[in-house]
Design an enzyme around this catalytic site. Structure first.
Site, PDB file in Angstrom:
ATOM      1  N   LYS A 126       0.874  -1.189   0.000  1.00 49.94           N
ATOM      2  CA  LYS A 126       0.000   0.000   0.000  1.00 49.94           C
ATOM      3  C   LYS A 126       0.899   1.223   0.000  1.00 49.94           C
ATOM      4  O   LYS A 126       2.019   1.170   0.499  1.00 49.94           O
ATOM      5  CB  LYS A 126      -0.866   0.015   1.267  1.00 49.94           C
ATOM      6  N   ASP A 166      -7.021   4.236  -4.411  1.00 52.39           N
ATOM      7  CA  ASP A 166      -7.669   4.064  -3.105  1.00 52.39           C
ATOM      8  C   ASP A 166      -8.289   5.432  -2.824  1.00 52.39           C
ATOM      9  O   ASP A 166      -8.533   6.202  -3.768  1.00 52.39           O
ATOM     10  CB  ASP A 166      -6.645   3.639  -2.024  1.00 52.39           C
TER      11      ASP A 166
HETATM   12  P1  NDP Z   1     -13.017   7.759  -2.460  1.00 52.20           P
HETATM   13  O1  NDP Z   1     -11.953   8.763  -2.207  1.00 52.20           O
HETATM   14  O2  NDP Z   1     -13.527   7.578  -3.843  1.00 52.20           O
HETATM   15  O3  NDP Z   1     -14.282   8.041  -1.515  1.00 52.20           O
HETATM   16  C1  NDP Z   1     -14.156   8.140  -0.140  1.00 52.20           C
HETATM   17  C2  NDP Z   1     -15.497   8.530   0.429  1.00 52.20           C
HETATM   18  O4  NDP Z   1     -15.436   8.474   1.868  1.00 52.20           O
HETATM   19  C3  NDP Z   1     -15.910   9.940   0.088  1.00 52.20           C
HETATM   20  O5  NDP Z   1     -17.303   9.990  -0.083  1.00 52.20           O
HETATM   21  C4  NDP Z   1     -15.481  10.726   1.324  1.00 52.20           C
HETATM   22  O6  NDP Z   1     -16.214  11.939   1.529  1.00 52.20           O
HETATM   23  C5  NDP Z   1     -15.820   9.735   2.408  1.00 52.20           C
HETATM   24  N1  NDP Z   1     -15.065  10.012   3.648  1.00 52.20           N
HETATM   25  C6  NDP Z   1     -13.757  10.295   3.758  1.00 52.20           C
HETATM   26  N2  NDP Z   1     -13.406  10.492   5.035  1.00 52.20           N
HETATM   27  C7  NDP Z   1     -14.526  10.327   5.755  1.00 52.20           C
HETATM   28  C8  NDP Z   1     -14.836  10.403   7.129  1.00 52.20           C
HETATM   29  N3  NDP Z   1     -13.875  10.695   8.029  1.00 52.20           N
HETATM   30  N4  NDP Z   1     -16.123  10.162   7.517  1.00 52.20           N
HETATM   31  C9  NDP Z   1     -17.076   9.876   6.608  1.00 52.20           C
HETATM   32  N5  NDP Z   1     -16.846   9.789   5.288  1.00 52.20           N
HETATM   33  C10 NDP Z   1     -15.596  10.006   4.870  1.00 52.20           C
HETATM   34  O7  NDP Z   1     -12.426   6.394  -1.897  1.00 52.20           O
HETATM   35  P2  NDP Z   1     -12.854   4.891  -2.242  1.00 52.20           P
HETATM   36  O8  NDP Z   1     -14.309   4.808  -2.479  1.00 52.20           O
HETATM   37  O9  NDP Z   1     -11.910   4.361  -3.253  1.00 52.20           O
HETATM   38  O10 NDP Z   1     -12.476   4.161  -0.860  1.00 52.20           O
HETATM   39  C11 NDP Z   1     -13.388   4.065   0.221  1.00 52.20           C
HETATM   40  C12 NDP Z   1     -12.923   2.959   1.153  1.00 52.20           C
HETATM   41  O11 NDP Z   1     -12.875   1.720   0.443  1.00 52.20           O
HETATM   42  C13 NDP Z   1     -11.518   3.133   1.738  1.00 52.20           C
HETATM   43  O12 NDP Z   1     -11.492   2.563   3.032  1.00 52.20           O
HETATM   44  C14 NDP Z   1     -10.649   2.286   0.808  1.00 52.20           C
HETATM   45  O13 NDP Z   1      -9.455   1.875   1.435  1.00 52.20           O
HETATM   46  C15 NDP Z   1     -11.585   1.125   0.561  1.00 52.20           C
HETATM   47  N6  NDP Z   1     -11.340   0.321  -0.638  1.00 52.20           N
HETATM   48  C16 NDP Z   1     -11.224   0.890  -1.865  1.00 52.20           C
HETATM   49  C17 NDP Z   1     -11.039   0.109  -2.982  1.00 52.20           C
HETATM   50  C18 NDP Z   1     -10.994   0.687  -4.349  1.00 52.20           C
HETATM   51  O14 NDP Z   1     -10.910  -0.085  -5.303  1.00 52.20           O
HETATM   52  N7  NDP Z   1     -11.074   2.000  -4.537  1.00 52.20           N
HETATM   53  C19 NDP Z   1     -10.900  -1.352  -2.867  1.00 52.20           C
HETATM   54  C20 NDP Z   1     -11.123  -1.871  -1.535  1.00 52.20           C
HETATM   55  C21 NDP Z   1     -11.308  -1.042  -0.467  1.00 52.20           C
HETATM   56  P3  NDP Z   1     -15.832  13.308   0.754  1.00 52.20           P
HETATM   57  O15 NDP Z   1     -16.403  13.136  -0.618  1.00 52.20           O
HETATM   58  O16 NDP Z   1     -16.474  14.366   1.550  1.00 52.20           O
HETATM   59  O17 NDP Z   1     -14.331  13.372   0.754  1.00 52.20           O
HETATM   60  O1  2IT Z   2      -7.923  -1.608  -0.613  1.00 54.26           O
HETATM   61  C1  2IT Z   2      -7.883  -2.114  -1.749  1.00 54.26           C
HETATM   62  O2  2IT Z   2      -8.034  -3.324  -1.947  1.00 54.26           O
HETATM   63  C2  2IT Z   2      -7.679  -1.213  -2.898  1.00 54.26           C
HETATM   64  N1  2IT Z   2      -7.594  -0.009  -2.718  1.00 54.26           N
HETATM   65  C3  2IT Z   2      -7.540  -1.771  -4.279  1.00 54.26           C
HETATM   66  C4  2IT Z   2      -6.135  -2.208  -4.549  1.00 54.26           C
HETATM   67  C5  2IT Z   2      -5.821  -2.614  -5.952  1.00 54.26           C
HETATM   68  O3  2IT Z   2      -4.637  -2.897  -6.184  1.00 54.26           O
HETATM   69  O4  2IT Z   2      -6.697  -2.663  -6.807  1.00 54.26           O
END
Ligand code: NDP
Ligand code: 2IT
Length: 446
Positions: A126, A166
């Protein structure tokens, strides 16, 4: 608890006490898999846990960049290459002001076992930066990404370490990062990054994969527990990449999504219009508070969705870590919530998990439930190696199969150790851990 596990946790706390999210993640995995160490004393002789909790390599670097007014800023960049027993380091990059080494070690550690659950050949890593993309122009984002890649490019490659997105890193950032990597390397290696745009080497369905995969996993949980045809009322925290596509698949499945949130507040709407959420969050990058005006219905409230008093069956936390504590978990139960599945990484703290367990709330932990994103990243790597592109239907079918088999692995791991098969937390941790330990043992001093 097993005395070996206890000793390693104690030493970890003495050495890394300030990295509280990292300690939390390790403690959750090791305490829930203690039984494995009771049955395998050899693991202690081989110091397998000491080797598992130490990243193979942590890189930290300076990222200077210039804003649109000619002022310099300096952020910290990181890449934690945690474990390569199963393949090249694989895991996303996070750009968020809260990022530090401890957060990335927690995320990298989780990623090892999540990636193992996919059964695809990927190790865990990461990275990211404490850079805040909010309010920055496209040009500022591009200059930041280019400066970040000026150091990162030496450490990554299609067979060594393959980053992706992420929080705060989506298609725009991946495009800038990948474009600059190619300039620095003087060659095109599409498999060095995943989550690329579909027009230049990205996989179809990668954007949707984490959210879709989460819903596929919940469908399996519902089926296994006798609720196969049930059409639940669902709340989803977050409105970023994972949340939006979880909502899309939930709606396509005939479920009712009644609330979503962002970092400032949440919306409640019995007639939720996901197109407006996409417009506000993906296109305009604004606050959800605009939703009621744009959509012409729904309410916006400041604060956490999990403090709200509304009626729902399922919660899909898709925002960030430690969003749900014991108090919020108790409120969720009072709202009718009987299933929690995590799109985010570690959104529930230990007290919240204890509330789920003692009240019989079915709990799908992130490393199983959100593994569809990284699994589809591995499918993107495979397509890049073959220099071909699968159709959406093909990628989606593979993603669906992977989520079904991750669910099955959780159940089988519980049955193997005589544990209630509804305990997905223990099942996921044991199944992931066993695969990584087997590979480490087979490869000698690793
Ligand atoms: P994004 O940046 O696209 O979205 C994050 C979202 O979370 C936004 O809506 C943001 O709000 C909100 N947010 C951030 N901080 C807070 C907080 N303190 N309280 C409430 N809401 C909050 O990120 P992702 O959707 O990619 O990631 C979301 C989660 O999923 C993370 O934990 C990430 O590690 C996990 N994840 C992501 C993957 C991926 O493929 N992208 C894969 C697996 C897990 P705002 O718009 O106001 O900033
Ligand atoms: O938390 C996660 O699994 C991710 N942000 C996706 C990682 C990836 O390599 O697609």
């Amino acid at each position: 608890m097993n005395t070996y596990v206890e000793r390693v946790l104690q030493e970890l706390k003495e050495k890394n006490g300030h990295e509280k999210e990292f300690i939390q993640a390790v403690e959750e995995v090791l305490t829930s898999t203690s039984i494995v160490f009771d049955l395998h004393p050899l693991y202690e002789q081989k110091a397998i846990l000491e080797r598992l909790v130490e990243p193979e390599r942590s890189i930290q670097f300076k990222v200077p960049w210039m804003d649109d007014h000619g002022r310099y800023h300096v952020n910290r960049g990181y890449r934690v290459q945690f474990n390569s027993a199963l393949g090249p380091y694989k895991g996303g990059l996070r750009f968020h002001p809260s990022v530090n080494l401890g957060i990335l070690k927690f995320l990298g550690f989780e990623q090892i076992f999540k990636n193992a659950l996919t059964t695809l050949p990927i190790g865990g890593g990461k990275g990211g930066s404490d850079f805040d993309p909010k309010g920055k122009s496209d040009e500022e984002i591009m200059r930041f990404c280019q400066s970040f890649m000026t150091e990162l490019y030496r450490h990554i490659g299609p067979d060594t370490d393959v980053p992706a997105g992420d929080m705060g890193v989506g298609a725009r950032e991946v495009g800038f990062l990948y474009g600059y990597y190619k300039r620095l390397q003087g060659m095109t290696q599409p498999g060095v990054f995943t989550g690329k745009g579909v027009g230049y080497g990205g996989s179809l369905v990668r954007k949707e994969a984490t959210g879709y995969g989460l819903v596929y996993f919940v469908q399996e949980m519902l089926k296994a527990n006798g609720f196969g045809n049930y059409k639940p009322r669902v709340v989803i925290s977050g409105s970023g990449n994972v949340a939006i596509y979880a909502a899309e698949k939930a709606l396509q499945s005939g479920w009712k999504v009644i609330a979503m949130s962002d970092s400032k507040g949440y919306i409640i709407d019995e007639h939720l219009d996901l197109n407006w959420i996409k417009q506000i969050k993906e296109v305009e990058r604004r606050s959800l508070s605009y939703y009621p005006n744009y959509a012409g219905h729904g309410e916006y409230h400041e604060g956490s969705l999990y403090d709200a008093h509304i009626n729902y069956d399922i919660a899909l936390p898709c925002a960030t870590q430690n969003e749900i504590d014991g108090i919020r978990a108790r409120n969720m139960y009072a709202c009718g919530c009987r299933l929690v599945a995590e799109g985010a990484n570690m959104p529930s703290n230990q007290e919240a998990i204890d509330v789920y367990m003692t009240n019989g709330i079915l709990y799908g932990p992130g490393k199983a439930a959100n593994a569809g994103g990284v699994a589809t990243s591995a499918l993107e790597m495979a397509q890049n190696s073959m220099r071909l592109m699968w159709s959406s239907e093909e990628v989606d079918a593979r993603l669906h199969d992977i989520m079904i088999q991750i669910h099955e692995q959780c159940v089988q791991a519980c049955l193997k150790y005589g544990i209630d098969p509804r305990n997905y937390l223990v099942g996921a941790n044991i199944a992931g851990l066993e695969r990584v330990i087997d590979a480490m043992m087979a490869q000698g001093d690793y």
